[in-house]
Design an enzyme around this catalytic site. Structure first.
Site, PDB file in Angstrom:
ATOM      1  CG  ASP A 189      -1.822   1.220   1.260  1.00  0.00           C
ATOM      2  OD1 ASP A 189      -2.702   1.309   0.388  1.00  0.00           O
ATOM      3  OD2 ASP A 189      -1.657   2.073   2.156  1.00  0.00           O
ATOM      4  CD  GLU A 274      -5.739   1.146  -4.162  1.00  0.00           C
ATOM      5  OE1 GLU A 274      -6.937   1.486  -4.165  1.00  0.00           O
ATOM      6  OE2 GLU A 274      -4.961   1.410  -3.219  1.00  0.00           O
ATOM      7  CB  CYS A 346     -13.696  -4.130  12.600  1.00  0.00           C
ATOM      8  SG  CYS A 346     -15.016  -5.038  11.749  1.00  0.00           S
ATOM      9  CG  ASP A 355      -1.341   3.675   5.689  1.00  0.00           C
ATOM     10  OD1 ASP A 355      -2.356   4.006   5.045  1.00  0.00           O
ATOM     11  OD2 ASP A 355      -0.566   4.505   6.202  1.00  0.00           O
TER      12      ASP A 355
END
Length: 398
Positions: A189, A274, A346, A355
């Site tokens: 990332d 990505e 979460c 990240d």
């Protein structure tokens, strides 16, 4: 493993004599002139719905040399001029193949100053390079040796905006061969606070090369802005000072990325990144300077060609894959994830570094290519592929 023939360009600095510098400068000007004239001819033909190919422009070049106005084209080596026409042919092939935009004219001030010589335009013997129309070899600084027994197929001479002269030799490098297969895979990332965050949890600092020299650069640019526009010596020296600072920044950035990408390719069999549209991201005026300094596009380019050299695989996950919002533990998506949020928890109780979590999700999506055949590469490369995002989500649903 099957050996592959890899051609590499080995670039070196050299220091021309006054006569060599003058000859090369004339050659650069003639290359630009021929390219622009041929482009103008082909553009006029294109407006008439006609096509002019390389052979036709080559015949035109012969006729141009016979005119009094363009007789100076015959004073330089013909090889770089023919190569300019071949480069224009390649540019039109990319345009007609819808891989590139329509070719543009070369600018005297902004375009790269370079000339390419094929084997008929130079002689390389015993480490001495002699170009056509020159009476002595170039004074090259051999910062690293060429591959043993290598013979350049093309030689490109260039001068950058900082006034430095370079010669680039294209050779086959038998030392480049696929590495032994590795079991490791990594998700990568890219970011600004940290240049890279790996799925292993490692964070690689962003060197911010431009920021380190920002004060010097700003001072030099202010001095340049005070000089009267034109061809004066003072303005030239001020412009050269700015260009040298930019060159220093670019050299350090490129060196750091080379070391980083070589390490990642050597350690991992599969690398997942990505598919970012950097050209659109730099339109954000608040982040444009930082994104440009990070050089994400250059990082990806280096990663891809080195992976091809050494038998590794680079997988580009679709840019719309919500790598930052998905929980890497349970797969549940967060409602929103603004850039200011660097750590989040979460509903399943897992706390994530933004990240590192994104890198883990990228790795999982990339591995879906080999596990279930999902297509997560950029749409322009593998049209019709199945979405890895949907594939992964459906697997986690009850």
């Amino acid at each position: 493993m099957t050996a592959i023939q890899v051609k590499r360009a080995f670039r070196y600095r050299f220091y021309p004599t006054g006569a060599q510098a003058a000859e090369l400068s004339r050659t650069f000007g003639c290359v630009r002139k021929v390219y622009n004239m041929a482009l103008a001819v082909r553009t006029e033909a294109w407006a008439r719905r006609e096509r002019v190919n390389y052979n036709q422009t080559s015949a035109m070049l012969t006729d141009w040399k016979k005119t009094e106005e363009l007789a100076y084209l015959g004073e330089v080596s013909a090889v770089p001029l023919q190569q300019a026409l071949r480069h224009l042919q390649s540019a039109f092939a990319g345009f007609f193949g819808k891989r590139a935009k329509y070719p543009r004219f070369k600018s005297r001030k902004k375009s790269r100053r370079s000339a390419e010589y094929t084997t008929s335009g130079f002689r390389f013997r015993d480490g001495r390079l002699m170009l056509a129309k020159m009476d002595r070899p170039l004074d090259i600084v051999w910062s690293r040796p060429l591959p043993e027994g290598a013979s350049p197929s093309t030689v490109t001479v260039s001068q950058d905006s900082a006034g430095r002269w370079f010669v680039s030799m294209l050779c086959e490098d038998p030392g480049v061969r696929p590495l032994p297969a590795a079991d490791a895979a990594v998700g990568i990332d890219v970011g600004l606070d940290h240049l890279l965050t790996l799925s292993s949890g490692e964070k690689i600092a962003n060197p911010r090369h431009e920021r380190k020299d920002r004060a010097r650069l700003a001072r030099a640019q202010r001095e340049l802005s005070r000089k009267a526009k034109g061809e004066g010596a003072n303005r030239y020296k001020a412009r050269l000072k700015v260009a040298k600072i930019h060159a220093r920044i670019a050299d350090r950035r490129r060196d750091h990325l080379h070391k980083l990408t070589t390490r990642l390719v050597c350690e991992n069999q599969t690398l997942v990144i990505e598919d970012l549209t950097v050209r659109n991201m730099v339109k954000n005026r608040s982040l444009a300077r930082a994104i440009s300094d990070a050089a994400w596009s250059q990082f990806r380019s280096m990663l891809e060609y080195k992976a091809a050299w050494y038998g590794r695989e680079v997988i580009a996950v679709d840019r719309y894959f919500p790598s930052s919002r998905l929980c890497s533990a349970c797969g549940a998506p967060a409602a929103s994830m603004p850039l200011s949020v660097r750590t989040w928890t979460c509903a399943c109780g897992a706390t994530h570094d933004r990240d590192a979590n994104a890198a883990k999700n990228l790795l999982a999506a990339g591995l879906a290519v080999s596990v279930c055949g999902a297509g997560v590469r950029p749409q322009r490369r593998t049209p019709g592929g199945r979405s890895a995002t949907k594939q992964k989500t459906s697997q986690r649903e009850p």
